[in-house]
Design an enzyme around this catalytic site. Structure first.
Site, PDB file in Angstrom:
ATOM      1  N   GLY A 121      -0.417  51.871  27.198  1.00  0.00           N
ATOM      2  CA  GLY A 121      -1.328  51.989  26.066  1.00  0.00           C
ATOM      3  C   GLY A 121      -1.084  53.288  25.330  1.00  0.00           C
ATOM      4  N   GLU A 122      -2.113  53.821  24.710  1.00  0.00           N
ATOM      5  CA  GLU A 122      -2.111  55.065  23.930  1.00  0.00           C
ATOM      6  C   GLU A 122      -1.021  55.114  22.862  1.00  0.00           C
ATOM      7  OE1 GLU A 122       0.104  58.449  26.708  1.00  0.00           O
ATOM      8  OE2 GLU A 122      -1.865  57.732  27.375  1.00  0.00           O
TER       9      GLU A 122
END
Length: 340
Positions: free
Chosen positions: A306-307
């Protein structure tokens, strides 16, 4: 350009008045590519990427000088159901890590010379547990969308969308199921690495939400986002809508980002035509979602962080495409014979 959305009707209106890619710039980029010192089509998907960027940037030789990585962070009430391997306070801790420059996305942003903006969204006030109530009230929902839209810099050559939020793969699975059908088991994956009873709790939470909110969400993508999404998912939707109205191409990250922006795909045919999928996440629901969105990922590295990290890695592919398109010699300038 779009302003603040006062209500859902204004959002629907914006989704139904989306600008198109500039066909003249696409044609000019295609013509320039045909004169470069290589066989036609030899750079394959890199050439597709150039046409995509050229059409949305409205210039035959696109640029990636100003890339904005936007990370939205939110907390989720459904985490009280034991759906994650990590406690909710990790969201706050990871936002601090981003701000200190210690996360993977910081290194990737630095590598590519991209700007990184992290926007925590009322982390001290998690959304409601969507197994018992809508995740957000109307005011909170509109606020998150507007904050996402306002975060998009009008001068960006490209926007990369990312997120952080413990519990948000549960929200993404519920939202994907609401938009595209199927039960929880067909969308829920390990997320932060859950298995056994925690994975079962995640499936149960999503199925419970679908049963509770199903009638209200049917044929209403925005209501689905409000009821089973989260603040960061709503902000991601606002950002992808704003980017479209600013004609800024978007590079998408993984499952959570994909579920959030799928709302625009449901609101408008071709709603995500300004988007490229950066990668295929290891989260199993992401592949199914990419197929539904008709998006072919640039990379497939088994990532699940993610991120915005998968999309940031894929930025290297786009930079390679732009470097070749802008820097290669033409047959005439290089004195190389073209095919007869």
């Amino acid at each position: 350009m779009i302003g603040t959305f006062p209500n859902k009707a204004a959002i629907v209106a914006a989704a139904r008045s989306l600008p198109a890619s500039d066909s003249a710039s696409v044609a000019a980029a295609t013509s320039h590519d045909a004169d470069l010192t290589k066989p036609a089509g030899a750079l394959a998907r890199l050439e597709d990427c150039i046409r995509h960027l050229a059409g949305w940037q409205q210039q035959p030789v696109p640029r990636l000088d100003t890339v904005a990585i936007l990370i939205f962070a939110g907390n989720h009430g459904v985490t009280t159901r034991g759906v994650s391997a990590y406690p909710a306070e990790v969201t706050v801790q990871m936002v601090a890590n981003f701000e200190r420059g210690g996360a993977a996305i910081n290194q990737l942003a630095k590598l590519h010379g991209a700007t990184l903006s992290v926007m925590p969204l009322d982390l001290a006030s998690p959304t409601e547990d969507f197994t018992t109530a809508p995740a957000m009230g109307e005011v909170a929902f509109l606020d998150a969308i507007n904050r996402g839209a306002a975060a998009v810099p009008a001068s960006a050559d490209l926007v990369i969308l990312g997120e952080m939020g413990i519990g948000n793969t549960t929200a993404a699975a519920a939202l994907a199921a609401a938009l595209y059908g199927g039960d929880a088991a067909s969308w829920v994956g390990p997320g932060t690495g859950v298995a056994g009873s925690a994975l079962a709790a995640k499936i149960t939470a999503v199925d419970t939400a679908l049963s509770l909110h199903g009638d209200a969400m049917r044929d209403d993508p925005l209501e689905a986002l409000r009821r089973v999404g989260g603040r960061e998912l709503a902000a991601l939707f606002g950002a992808v809508l704003a980017a479209r109205h600013n004609r800024i191409p978007v590079l998408l990250d993984g499952f959570v980002v994909g579920a959030a922006v799928a709302v625009l795909a449901k609101l408008a045919d071709g709603g995500l035509s300004h988007c490229l999928a950066g990668h295929a996440s290891a989260e199993p629901g992401h592949r199914r979602l990419l197929e539904a969105l008709k998006l072919q990922p640039l990379l497939d590295l088994g990532m699940r962080l993610g991120e915005g990290s998968g999309a940031a890695v894929a930025l290297g592919v786009l930079k390679a495409a732009v470097a070749c398109h802008a820097g290669m010699a033409t047959f005439s300038s290089a004195g190389v014979s073209n095919k007869s």
